[in-house]
Design an enzyme around this catalytic site. Structure first.
Site, PDB file in Angstrom:
ATOM      1  CB  SER A   1     -18.054   6.970 -17.914  1.00  0.00           C
ATOM      2  OG  SER A   1     -19.409   7.160 -16.198  1.00  0.00           O
ATOM      3  CB  CYS A   2     -23.526   5.827 -16.369  1.00  0.00           C
ATOM      4  SG  CYS A   2     -24.697   5.517 -16.043  1.00  0.00           S
ATOM      5  N   GLY A   3     -23.567   7.159 -19.425  1.00  0.00           N
ATOM      6  CA  GLY A   3     -25.613   6.688 -20.159  1.00  0.00           C
ATOM      7  C   GLY A   3     -26.331   7.106 -19.636  1.00  0.00           C
TER       8      GLY A   3
ATOM      9  CB  CYS B   1     -27.566   3.629 -15.473  1.00  0.00           C
ATOM     10  SG  CYS B   1     -25.909   4.202 -16.186  1.00  0.00           S
TER      11      CYS B   1
END
Length: 279
Positions: A114-116, A118
């Site tokens: 969900s973050c990739g 960051c």
């Protein structure tokens, strides 16, 4: 390799009736990306198109700009202590003359589904590393009526989602709404990387005449990936983030959110949207 789905036992409760049966779930496994043999990042992804995923990730990082920048992409044999290959470690070897980026502890990142990426949420970083300025000439012009058709076309092409209900999707469409490519993954950022990586492998970068549609929201990271691939239009079925809108405004990216049937919000780059008030 190719473990897109897996089966798990589940207890189903439907209107008070209890049954036991296997359910099809989307596979999620870690993949380590190495660059010239050095660990760079780990992402949680749905196996499949792993080489494209690695290539697309490196495009978004400003490392790769064309297929000629890559000498090879391989799975690392002996990825475990017993020497077996898990197909979860990919090594990208740069072509001679392609500069190796600085890999530091701060830069070596773990990315979730969900973050990739960051650790690099910086407008300045994208602006200074983008190889393909968004300069569509003549400008892409898209009718709202055409945009309204794209989510249904995306959904109709999501084969694995139909079996699992647990995948994000990203698709490239032509200016006329033709579906050019679609990828599914447990992480929306991975789906975009797979699209961009495949385009790099096919010598299609920059993607200056396409529309990128993503399921879910439009984060800064997805806007970053669109900009780095030279994509002029990014549309999402859900909301954008404030930083995604800021990046779109600064780079000339057209950003559309809440694309649901004939309804949509245009947050930046409205010059590419053929609004009725301008006709």
């Amino acid at each position: 390799m190719g473990r897109v789905t897996e089966r798990r036992r589940t207890i189903r409760i439907r209107e008070g009736a209890v049954t036991t049966r296997p359910d099809t779930l989307v596979a999620e496994e870690p993949m380590e990306i190495r660059l010239n043999g050095k660990p760079l990042a780990i992402t949680m992804r749905t196996p499949g198109d792993d080489f494209a995923l690695a290539a697309g990730f490196l495009v978004s990082e400003g490392v790769l700009g064309s297929a000629d920048d890559v000498r090879s992409i391989v799975y690392c044999a002996g990825a475990t202590d017993d020497g077996s290959n898990t197909y979860n470690v990919v090594d990208v070897q740069l072509a001679p003359g392609v500069p190796m980026p600085d890999i530091t502890l701060e830069r070596n990142v773990y990315t979730t589904s969900s973050c990739g990426l960051c650790g690099k949420a910086s407008l300045d970083a994208v602006r200074t590393t983008a190889r393909f300025p968004i300069a569509d000439t003549p400008p892409v012009r898209v009718e709202p009526a055409l945009l309204s058709l794209l989510p249904d076309r995306l959904r109709a092409a999501q084969q694995v989602f139909d079996r699992t209900g647990g995948l994000h999707a990203a698709a490239l469409f032509s200016e006329k709404g033709e579906l050019l490519d679609i990828r599914e993954d447990v992480g929306r950022h991975n789906a975009v990387d797979k699209l961009v990586g495949r385009a790099l492998q096919q010598g299609l970068l920059p993607l200056s005449r396409v529309i990128l549609l993503v399921s879910g929201r439009a984060s800064f990271e997805l806007a970053q990936k669109a900009v780095m691939a030279g994509i002029p239009v990014l549309a999402a079925v859900s909301a954008p983030s404030s930083l995604a809108v800021d990046l779109a405004a600064e780079t000339g990216l057209t950003l559309v959110g809440f694309l649901r049937g004939p309804s949509m919000n245009v947050y930046a780059g409205d010059d590419r949207i053929a609004l009725h008030s301008e006709v």
